[in-house]
Design a protein around this motif. Structure first.
Motif, PDB file in Angstrom:
ATOM      1  N   GLY A 192     -19.346  77.531 -18.352  1.00  0.00           N
ATOM      2  CA  GLY A 192     -19.674  77.375 -16.950  1.00  0.00           C
ATOM      3  C   GLY A 192     -18.845  76.351 -16.219  1.00  0.00           C
ATOM      4  O   GLY A 192     -19.094  76.074 -15.048  1.00  0.00           O
ATOM      5  N   VAL A 193     -17.852  75.751 -16.892  1.00  0.00           N
ATOM      6  CA  VAL A 193     -16.995  74.746 -16.266  1.00  0.00           C
ATOM      7  C   VAL A 193     -15.590  75.326 -16.123  1.00  0.00           C
ATOM      8  O   VAL A 193     -15.020  75.821 -17.083  1.00  0.00           O
ATOM      9  CB  VAL A 193     -16.953  73.445 -17.093  1.00  0.00           C
ATOM     10  CG1 VAL A 193     -16.030  72.430 -16.434  1.00  0.00           C
ATOM     11  CG2 VAL A 193     -18.354  72.868 -17.238  1.00  0.00           C
TER      12      VAL A 193
ATOM     13  N   ARG B 246     -10.228  70.593 -19.770  1.00  0.00           N
ATOM     14  CA  ARG B 246     -11.547  71.162 -20.046  1.00  0.00           C
ATOM     15  C   ARG B 246     -11.709  72.445 -19.268  1.00  0.00           C
ATOM     16  O   ARG B 246     -11.286  72.563 -18.136  1.00  0.00           O
ATOM     17  CB  ARG B 246     -12.634  70.177 -19.624  1.00  0.00           C
ATOM     18  CG  ARG B 246     -12.759  68.957 -20.496  1.00  0.00           C
ATOM     19  CD  ARG B 246     -13.819  68.049 -19.935  1.00  0.00           C
ATOM     20  NE  ARG B 246     -15.136  68.676 -19.979  1.00  0.00           N
ATOM     21  CZ  ARG B 246     -16.169  68.211 -19.278  1.00  0.00           C
ATOM     22  NH1 ARG B 246     -16.052  67.200 -18.481  1.00  0.00           N
ATOM     23  NH2 ARG B 246     -17.338  68.812 -19.380  1.00  0.00           N
ATOM     24  N   GLY B 247     -12.348  73.410 -19.901  1.00  0.00           N
ATOM     25  CA  GLY B 247     -12.619  74.657 -19.217  1.00  0.00           C
ATOM     26  C   GLY B 247     -11.495  75.667 -19.318  1.00  0.00           C
ATOM     27  O   GLY B 247     -11.602  76.753 -18.792  1.00  0.00           O
TER      28      GLY B 247
ATOM     29  N   THR C 224     -11.346  80.128 -18.664  1.00  0.00           N
ATOM     30  CA  THR C 224     -12.574  80.225 -19.448  1.00  0.00           C
ATOM     31  C   THR C 224     -12.333  81.114 -20.667  1.00  0.00           C
ATOM     32  O   THR C 224     -11.309  81.787 -20.763  1.00  0.00           O
ATOM     33  CB  THR C 224     -13.733  80.837 -18.632  1.00  0.00           C
ATOM     34  OG1 THR C 224     -13.500  82.251 -18.461  1.00  0.00           O
ATOM     35  CG2 THR C 224     -13.847  80.196 -17.261  1.00  0.00           C
TER      36      THR C 224
ATOM     37  N   GLU D  42     -23.591  77.326 -11.967  1.00  0.00           N
ATOM     38  CA  GLU D  42     -24.693  78.021 -12.622  1.00  0.00           C
ATOM     39  C   GLU D  42     -24.412  79.517 -12.723  1.00  0.00           C
ATOM     40  O   GLU D  42     -24.866  80.164 -13.667  1.00  0.00           O
ATOM     41  CB  GLU D  42     -25.985  77.785 -11.841  1.00  0.00           C
ATOM     42  CG  GLU D  42     -26.494  76.357 -11.906  1.00  0.00           C
ATOM     43  CD  GLU D  42     -27.795  76.159 -11.141  1.00  0.00           C
ATOM     44  OE1 GLU D  42     -28.385  75.071 -11.275  1.00  0.00           O
ATOM     45  OE2 GLU D  42     -28.226  77.087 -10.421  1.00  0.00           O
TER      46      GLU D  42
ATOM     47  N   GLU E  96     -12.710  70.380 -10.828  1.00  0.00           N
ATOM     48  CA  GLU E  96     -13.528  70.846 -11.960  1.00  0.00           C
ATOM     49  C   GLU E  96     -14.862  71.322 -11.415  1.00  0.00           C
ATOM     50  O   GLU E  96     -15.606  70.548 -10.812  1.00  0.00           O
ATOM     51  CB  GLU E  96     -13.742  69.722 -12.971  1.00  0.00           C
ATOM     52  CG  GLU E  96     -14.459  70.169 -14.232  1.00  0.00           C
ATOM     53  CD  GLU E  96     -14.600  69.051 -15.243  1.00  0.00           C
ATOM     54  OE1 GLU E  96     -15.568  68.263 -15.111  1.00  0.00           O
ATOM     55  OE2 GLU E  96     -13.742  68.945 -16.141  1.00  0.00           O
TER      56      GLU E  96
ATOM     57  N   VAL F 128     -16.195  73.692 -21.976  1.00  0.00           N
ATOM     58  CA  VAL F 128     -17.596  73.665 -21.584  1.00  0.00           C
ATOM     59  C   VAL F 128     -17.978  74.963 -20.885  1.00  0.00           C
ATOM     60  O   VAL F 128     -17.330  75.349 -19.924  1.00  0.00           O
ATOM     61  CB  VAL F 128     -17.854  72.463 -20.638  1.00  0.00           C
ATOM     62  CG1 VAL F 128     -19.320  72.420 -20.224  1.00  0.00           C
ATOM     63  CG2 VAL F 128     -17.437  71.167 -21.317  1.00  0.00           C
TER      64      VAL F 128
ATOM     65  N   HIS G 298     -18.580  73.014 -11.994  1.00  0.00           N
ATOM     66  CA  HIS G 298     -19.701  73.305 -12.888  1.00  0.00           C
ATOM     67  C   HIS G 298     -20.597  74.284 -12.129  1.00  0.00           C
ATOM     68  O   HIS G 298     -21.274  73.892 -11.173  1.00  0.00           O
ATOM     69  CB  HIS G 298     -20.483  72.037 -13.227  1.00  0.00           C
ATOM     70  CG  HIS G 298     -19.662  70.959 -13.859  1.00  0.00           C
ATOM     71  ND1 HIS G 298     -19.855  70.530 -15.151  1.00  0.00           N
ATOM     72  CD2 HIS G 298     -18.634  70.225 -13.371  1.00  0.00           C
ATOM     73  CE1 HIS G 298     -18.986  69.561 -15.436  1.00  0.00           C
ATOM     74  NE2 HIS G 298     -18.234  69.358 -14.361  1.00  0.00           N
TER      75      HIS G 298
ATOM     76  N   VAL H 138     -24.596  66.195 -13.406  1.00  0.00           N
ATOM     77  CA  VAL H 138     -23.256  65.751 -13.778  1.00  0.00           C
ATOM     78  C   VAL H 138     -23.086  64.326 -13.263  1.00  0.00           C
ATOM     79  O   VAL H 138     -23.014  64.103 -12.050  1.00  0.00           O
ATOM     80  CB  VAL H 138     -22.166  66.670 -13.189  1.00  0.00           C
ATOM     81  CG1 VAL H 138     -20.780  66.177 -13.594  1.00  0.00           C
ATOM     82  CG2 VAL H 138     -22.374  68.106 -13.644  1.00  0.00           C
TER      83      VAL H 138
ATOM     84  N   ARG I 115     -17.500  63.358  -6.771  1.00  0.00           N
ATOM     85  CA  ARG I 115     -18.348  64.477  -7.214  1.00  0.00           C
ATOM     86  C   ARG I 115     -19.416  64.740  -6.168  1.00  0.00           C
ATOM     87  O   ARG I 115     -19.905  63.807  -5.540  1.00  0.00           O
ATOM     88  CB  ARG I 115     -19.025  64.176  -8.556  1.00  0.00           C
ATOM     89  CG  ARG I 115     -18.077  63.984  -9.719  1.00  0.00           C
ATOM     90  CD  ARG I 115     -18.843  63.714 -11.012  1.00  0.00           C
ATOM     91  NE  ARG I 115     -17.941  63.475 -12.122  1.00  0.00           N
ATOM     92  CZ  ARG I 115     -17.449  62.280 -12.437  1.00  0.00           C
ATOM     93  NH1 ARG I 115     -17.809  61.208 -11.710  1.00  0.00           N
ATOM     94  NH2 ARG I 115     -16.629  62.131 -13.454  1.00  0.00           N
TER      95      ARG I 115
ATOM     96  N   GLY J  62     -24.133  74.283  -7.947  1.00  0.00           N
ATOM     97  CA  GLY J  62     -22.926  73.874  -8.658  1.00  0.00           C
ATOM     98  C   GLY J  62     -22.625  72.422  -8.386  1.00  0.00           C
ATOM     99  O   GLY J  62     -23.227  71.787  -7.503  1.00  0.00           O
TER     100      GLY J  62
END
Length: 486
Positions: free
Chosen positions: A211-212, A201-202, A151, A277, A273, A209, A275, A367, A249, A259
């Motif tokens: 929080g990811v 990503r992240g 992050t 809160e 991955e 992103v 996500h 998501v 997912r 999450g």
């Protein structure tokens, strides 16, 4: 490998062959360098007289060793010993891995286990080589390293998200364990990725992103990750789960918020991955994902044991690495188990989807097709007439017992005690209780002689064998055979 017993000949042979099966079982420190490693570390072999053995990363850190930067021993797969055992130390290790000490302190851990703080510390120190604070500190350091690498959070935010009480404590811990500063650790990671064509990503690159977090989940092979994700996807409940293009997912109910996790197969790991809160939930989320996929299992040992059985041998050879899928939400699994009695799978998923729509919490940031979390037990206890009428008495009694703390189905639960409590509920069947203990609590030694198992055994012209302590894996193989016969 027996608890507290480490054969140095086995250790040295594992180190010479770079055998990853032993990663997480024990840690090897080198007295001349002050570094501790996984047994499979690719570094130059140390002389035998210079190695020191520890049963945990925290024990190595307590004795003044820092983590190797090449093999990253602090990120090794967790010891499968804690999944296979149900004693106090194993339950304590699972609760610490779930972040309980960070949330409630050592006093909370001791209260959850029903022992004094002194007794818990004594037992952990004797068997694991470190007390609960040291074990939790090692875990916080690993969480901090993940956040620094994955992050772009300010370093002060990383410290508190990882569970540290102060910036000074955070800096001192990173310096002791990694022999560097948090800033240098982040810069070293950025430098190593400058040549990457497509940063994940992240990871702090352009377009990351908030929080990811993207990370790797390691495991001991063999494991057919795509098949395991397809298995979960085929049973997905709309709204809280989704499977598409090889990615599974699902939503997560976590201590500080909700999450969503996305899991997919990669070359030698599971790409994860998250996500979240609230980033304080990183530790708990990772533990739930690992339990969901049974990633801490010592699969070669399990397959070797069951593969030598005349009945199961051909089944193990056909499906090496078959895991026992866990579950990310024990409450959800218990409801699913009760609703599944003599009801087609599609109808069960439809009923669960109705409960999610009516009583689940809608995510602030859905998501894909994952839009809700499953309702908590307190919510279901108050749902009353909204529950399916034929299972309402059992579901209400279950929801009230779990919501009120009379029945505990978390990482520190005693499987035998929990099973007895479940069977005391009105209308709870042995098959349902066994299924809950197998998947929600990860008990590796549950045999379920249901219709599908009996069908498979009839096809094999065999009777149940002596498959303990791996009866859960034997049941999975027999279920897989029954599925193929259909």
């Amino acid at each position: 490998m027996l608890a507290g017993v480490i054969d140095e000949d086995v250790v040295y042979a594992a180190m010479e062959s770079r055998d990853p099966r032993f990663d997480g079982w024990f840690y090897v420190a080198v007295a001349t360098t002050g570094v501790y490693c996984r047994p499979s570390c690719p570094a130059v072999m140390p002389r035998r007289r210079n190695i020191r053995l520890f049963p945990s990363a925290a024990a190595a850190q307590v004795n003044g060793y820092r983590a190797c930067r090449r093999c990253r021993p602090d990120a090794a797969p967790g010891s499968p010993e804690w999944n296979a055992r149900g004693d106090l130390v194993a339950r304590a290790m699972r609760l610490i891995a779930d972040g309980l000490v960070d949330r409630e302190g050592v006093a909370g851990l001791a209260a959850r286990l029903g022992y004094s703080e002194r007794q818990v510390h004594r037992l952990l120190a004797a068997e694991v080589g470190a007390g609960p604070q040291a074990l939790a500190r090692a875990q916080r350091a690993q969480s901090a390293r993940t956040l620094l690498e994955c992050t772009r959070l300010p370093i002060s935010d990383v410290a508190f998200a990882a569970g540290f009480a102060s910036i000074r404590q955070f800096n001192d811990t990173i310096q002791q364990i990694y022999a560097t500063t948090p800033t240098s650790l982040r810069q070293a990671t950025s430098a190593s990725r400058r040549g990457d064509r497509a940063p994940a990503r992240g990871h702090g690159g352009p377009g990351a992103v908030p929080g990811v977090i993207a990370l790797r989940l390691s495991f001991r092979p063999p494991l057919d990750v795509p098949a395991l994700l397809r298995h979960l996807g085929a049973r997905a409940v709309p709204g809280i789960e989704e499977y598409a293009e090889g990615t599974y997912r699902r939503s997560l109910r976590l201590p500080h918020g909700a999450g969503v996790v996305a899991l997919r197969a990669a070359a030698d790991h599971v790409a994860c991955e998250l996500h979240l809160e609230d980033l304080r939930d990183l530790t708990a989320a990772v533990r739930r994902c690992r339990g969901l996929l049974d990633l801490n299992a010592d699969q070669q040992a399990i397959d070797a044991f069951l593969g030598a059985d005349p009945v199961l041998g051909p089944l193990v050879a056909a499906r090496p690495g078959l895991r026992v899928p866990g579950h990310a939400d024990p409450a959800e699994l218990t409801v699913r188990a009760v609703l599944s009695r003599r009801v087609p799978a599609g109808r069960v998923r439809a009923r669960l989807a109705d409960l999610v729509t009516a009583h689940g919490r809608r995510l602030a940031a859905p998501v894909g097709g994952v839009t809700h979390t499953f309702p908590g037990m307190a919510t279901l206890a108050g749902a009353g007439s909204a529950l399916p009428p034929e299972r309402r008495p059992t579901l209400l009694a279950l929801a009230e017992a779990v919501a009120g703390g009379a029945i505990l189905l978390d990482a520190g639960a005693d499987p035998r005690h929990a099973r007895k409590q479940l069977l005391d509920l009105p209308g709870m069947r042995p098959r349902e209780a066994a299924y809950i203990i197998m998947r929600a609590l990860g008990d590796p030694d549950v045999f379920i002689p249901d219709l599908n198992v009996r069908r498979a055994l009839h096809h094999l012209r065999a009777r149940p064998g002596r498959w303990g302590p791996w009866n859960s894996y034997a049941t999975q193989h027999l279920w897989a055979l029954a599925d193929s016969l259909r």
